[in-house]
Design a protein around this motif. Structure first.
Motif, PDB file in Angstrom:
ATOM      1  N   UNK A  18      25.156  68.037 -28.544  1.00 28.74           N
ATOM      2  CA  UNK A  18      23.936  67.532 -28.384  1.00 28.74           C
ATOM      3  C   UNK A  18      22.970  67.921 -29.523  1.00 28.74           C
ATOM      4  N   UNK A  19      23.227  68.775 -30.367  1.00 33.76           N
ATOM      5  CA  UNK A  19      22.392  69.018 -31.579  1.00 33.76           C
ATOM      6  C   UNK A  19      22.986  67.945 -32.409  1.00 33.76           C
ATOM      7  N   UNK A  20      24.175  67.638 -32.399  1.00 34.42           N
ATOM      8  CA  UNK A  20      24.810  66.814 -33.342  1.00 34.42           C
ATOM      9  C   UNK A  20      24.234  65.278 -32.990  1.00 34.42           C
ATOM     10  N   UNK A  21      23.969  65.152 -31.800  1.00 36.36           N
ATOM     11  CA  UNK A  21      23.284  63.802 -31.230  1.00 36.36           C
ATOM     12  C   UNK A  21      21.843  63.636 -31.772  1.00 36.36           C
ATOM     13  N   UNK A  22      21.246  64.764 -31.696  1.00 34.40           N
ATOM     14  CA  UNK A  22      20.058  64.930 -32.223  1.00 34.40           C
ATOM     15  C   UNK A  22      19.642  64.565 -33.709  1.00 34.40           C
ATOM     16  N   UNK A  23      20.778  65.093 -34.507  1.00 33.74           N
ATOM     17  CA  UNK A  23      20.533  65.014 -36.111  1.00 33.74           C
ATOM     18  C   UNK A  23      20.968  63.635 -36.219  1.00 33.74           C
ATOM     19  N   UNK A  24      21.693  63.031 -35.438  1.00 33.97           N
ATOM     20  CA  UNK A  24      22.328  61.733 -35.766  1.00 33.97           C
ATOM     21  C   UNK A  24      21.045  60.644 -35.726  1.00 33.97           C
ATOM     22  N   UNK A  25      20.488  60.935 -34.527  1.00 32.75           N
ATOM     23  CA  UNK A  25      19.412  60.025 -34.629  1.00 32.75           C
ATOM     24  C   UNK A  25      18.164  59.950 -35.780  1.00 32.75           C
ATOM     25  N   UNK A  26      18.304  61.184 -36.358  1.00 30.11           N
ATOM     26  CA  UNK A  26      17.483  60.994 -37.685  1.00 30.11           C
ATOM     27  C   UNK A  26      17.763  60.426 -38.908  1.00 30.11           C
ATOM     28  N   UNK A  27      19.166  59.747 -38.830  1.00 25.45           N
ATOM     29  CA  UNK A  27      19.864  59.250 -39.990  1.00 25.45           C
ATOM     30  C   UNK A  27      19.944  57.978 -40.127  1.00 25.45           C
ATOM     31  N   UNK A  28      19.812  57.373 -41.423  1.00 29.42           N
ATOM     32  CA  UNK A  28      20.311  55.925 -41.420  1.00 29.42           C
ATOM     33  C   UNK A  28      21.461  55.694 -42.530  1.00 29.42           C
ATOM     34  N   UNK A  29      22.417  54.795 -41.963  1.00 32.51           N
ATOM     35  CA  UNK A  29      23.776  54.721 -42.569  1.00 32.51           C
ATOM     36  C   UNK A  29      24.104  53.573 -43.224  1.00 32.51           C
ATOM     37  N   UNK A  30      24.705  53.787 -44.501  1.00 37.56           N
ATOM     38  CA  UNK A  30      25.412  52.545 -45.253  1.00 37.56           C
ATOM     39  C   UNK A  30      24.395  51.491 -45.352  1.00 37.56           C
ATOM     40  N   UNK A  31      23.379  51.758 -46.346  1.00 40.24           N
ATOM     41  CA  UNK A  31      22.444  50.546 -46.523  1.00 40.24           C
ATOM     42  C   UNK A  31      22.951  49.287 -46.938  1.00 40.24           C
ATOM     43  N   UNK A  32      24.127  49.234 -47.805  1.00 37.30           N
ATOM     44  CA  UNK A  32      24.734  48.133 -47.985  1.00 37.30           C
ATOM     45  C   UNK A  32      25.422  47.013 -46.983  1.00 37.30           C
ATOM     46  N   UNK A  33      25.633  47.775 -45.884  1.00 40.63           N
ATOM     47  CA  UNK A  33      26.339  47.163 -44.669  1.00 40.63           C
ATOM     48  C   UNK A  33      25.432  46.750 -43.846  1.00 40.63           C
ATOM     49  N   UNK A  34      24.624  45.613 -44.242  1.00 38.03           N
ATOM     50  CA  UNK A  34      23.297  45.468 -43.316  1.00 38.03           C
ATOM     51  C   UNK A  34      23.385  45.132 -41.890  1.00 38.03           C
ATOM     52  N   UNK A  35      24.818  44.732 -41.513  1.00 29.20           N
ATOM     53  CA  UNK A  35      24.985  44.230 -40.316  1.00 29.20           C
ATOM     54  C   UNK A  35      25.795  45.400 -39.381  1.00 29.20           C
ATOM     55  N   UNK A  36      25.679  46.818 -40.133  1.00 29.94           N
ATOM     56  CA  UNK A  36      26.181  47.929 -39.392  1.00 29.94           C
ATOM     57  C   UNK A  36      25.178  48.963 -39.487  1.00 29.94           C
ATOM     58  N   UNK A  37      25.113  49.545 -38.262  1.00 31.47           N
ATOM     59  CA  UNK A  37      23.910  50.502 -37.930  1.00 31.47           C
ATOM     60  C   UNK A  37      24.128  51.970 -37.905  1.00 31.47           C
ATOM     61  N   UNK A  38      25.435  52.255 -38.123  1.00 31.93           N
ATOM     62  CA  UNK A  38      26.084  53.493 -38.318  1.00 31.93           C
ATOM     63  C   UNK A  38      27.386  53.501 -37.104  1.00 31.93           C
ATOM     64  N   UNK A  39      27.903  54.813 -37.189  1.00 31.58           N
ATOM     65  CA  UNK A  39      28.995  55.000 -36.528  1.00 31.58           C
ATOM     66  C   UNK A  39      28.688  54.722 -34.941  1.00 31.58           C
ATOM     67  N   UNK A  40      29.542  54.189 -34.112  1.00 32.55           N
ATOM     68  CA  UNK A  40      29.569  54.283 -32.594  1.00 32.55           C
ATOM     69  C   UNK A  40      29.468  55.607 -32.204  1.00 32.55           C
ATOM     70  N   UNK A  41      29.320  55.861 -30.810  1.00 34.67           N
ATOM     71  CA  UNK A  41      29.500  57.353 -30.196  1.00 34.67           C
ATOM     72  C   UNK A  41      30.837  57.925 -30.601  1.00 34.67           C
ATOM     73  N   UNK A  42      31.921  57.491 -30.285  1.00 35.77           N
ATOM     74  CA  UNK A  42      33.133  58.011 -30.563  1.00 35.77           C
ATOM     75  C   UNK A  42      33.437  57.983 -31.991  1.00 35.77           C
TER      76      UNK A  42
END
Length: 192
Positions: A55-79
């Motif tokens: 649960x806390x990991x999910x909360x932290x994940x929501x505060x992060x942005x991922x891999x700025x050079x990969x413009x068509x990717x918004x971060x890792x999927x849930x699994x």
């Protein structure tokens, strides 16, 4: 494992096996490594918040942005999200900033993770006010980075970059993450 192998295997991993969980002991072992690294004026202002429950990991994940050079990717999927995080803080009652300490400590933690068969990513693109609220971090602490940790499920390879080459990392058609790195011939300079 030789040190050179640890360094070359320590990449910025952004996709993980969420079913593999890190325990508090593993996170404490990684933070302990940072207790022994050099510190500007030996002030040692860095502190950490370990986050490992789902649960806390999910909360932290929501505060992060991922891999700025990969413009068509918004971060890792849930699994494929990190199994744990270490939130690196600077105690402003000890020092007004972390100087070079934060980079030294973050890299040491990632090298330690690699030596344990794990991987991670230093995330600097953080919604700091939101994360402060989510974790209840007092104002006396500045949020430096978030270290995302887990068991990597992606292949990351180093490509030798040509001089004047593009530094942007990318994923190929097979999902392999490529990271261009400058060669020793370009980096090692001689002026006399």
């Amino acid at each position: 494992m030789k040190f050179r192998d640890i360094v070359t295997r320590s990449r910025s991993y952004r996709r993980f096996d969420t079913s593999f969980r890190l325990d508090d002991g593993q996170l404490a072992d990684l933070v302990e490594l940072a207790c022994y690294v050099p510190s500007s004026r030996n002030l040692q202002p860095l502190k950490y918040v370990a986050v490992s429950n789902s649960e806390s990991c999910a909360d932290v994940f929501g505060c992060l942005s991922w891999a700025g050079y990969l413009t068509d990717w918004h971060g890792p999927v849930e699994h494929e999200r990190p199994a744990a995080y270490l939130v690196m803080l600077c105690d402003l009652e000890i020092a007004s900033g972390a100087a070079c300490d934060s980079g030294i400590a973050a890299q040491t933690i990632l090298l330690g993770a690699t030596s344990m068969g794990l991987g991670g990513c230093i995330v600097a693109s953080v919604e700091r006010d939101r994360l402060r609220s989510v974790l209840g971090i007092p104002d006396r602490f500045a949020i430096e980075f978030v270290l995302a940790l887990g068991k990597p499920v992606e292949a990351v390879v180093i490509d030798q970059m040509r001089e004047e080459g593009d530094v942007r990392y990318y994923r190929d058609a097979h999902g392999i993450h490529h990271v261009p790195k400058r060669t020793i011939e370009e980096v090692l300079q001689q002026f006399r």
